[in-house]
Design an enzyme around this catalytic site. Structure first.
Site: not given
Length: 213
Positions: A12, A87
């Site tokens: 990202h 994550e």
């Protein structure tokens, strides 16, 4: 008959917590202005005809969804959002910088730095559990798209696990490879084996900026 599935895996765009070296984990942090421009640059660079993707997979957190938005619009792909692409859950470390953790939870910090693969960060994920989640998740995606080319928007820790899985780099060794925001990382899966084809390619960001100047 062997089928090779190709992955373009993108971390990202930048967040304020990235800039502060603050551990995000599952905390849902949005992109900052730099990250938004990185996402826009990705959208300008990854256009149909230049890259042909068969599917788009995205972590379900805000920072990855925002990064993927220009891609799904430009490529005309409906995203599949998945919590399996999140994550690593950082447990008691979420929201702290490493410096803050060293000061406030020193024993835990030292255990984290030791790279004990079974240490779960007091409510988070151990490296072994995280690796299993990511490896199983990507292998499942690959087997559902044999012979296709896939775009995945996810996180730095996820990319670290995939690099280690593909290269055999032990978990006990410190990371010595870059994972830039919004870079392109190409991996291939064939017959149960992973391979790194190209890593940390940021040339598309510069090229996209040149096109609008």
């Amino acid at each position: 008959m062997q089928h090779t599935t190709r992955f373009c895996i993108v971390r990202h765009g930048e967040t304020d917590w990235n800039r502060e070296y603050r551990l995000q984990g599952h905390t849902d942090i949005p992109l900052n202005p730099t990250g938004q421009e990185q996402a826009a640059s990705l959208g300008r660079a990854l256009w149909p005809g230049r890259y042909a993707f068969d599917a788009l997979y995205v972590s379900d957190l805000t920072r990855t969804r925002q990064t993927a938005a220009p891609l799904q619009a430009g490529l005309g792909l409906a995203p599949t959002y998945s919590a399996a692409l999140r994550e690593r859950h950082m447990g008691v470390f979420q929201g702290l910088t490493y410096a803050e953790a060293e000061q406030s939870i020193r024993d835990d910090y030292l255990q984290l730095k030791s790279r004990d693969p079974d240490y779960d960060l007091k409510g988070g994920e151990s490296l072994n559990v995280f690796m299993r989640r990511i490896g199983d998740g990507f292998t499942d995606i690959a087997r559902r798209h044999l012979g296709q080319t896939l775009l995945v928007v996810t996180h730095g820790g996820v990319l670290e696990m995939m690099y280690r899985l593909a290269t055999g780099k032990p978990m006990s060794e410190a990371r010595d490879f870059p994972i830039p925001n919004a870079a392109l990382n190409w991996l291939s899966y064939c017959d149960g084996h992973w391979r790194v084809d190209q890593w940390a390619d940021e040339s598309h960001l510069a090229a996209a900026l040149d096109e609008i100047q």
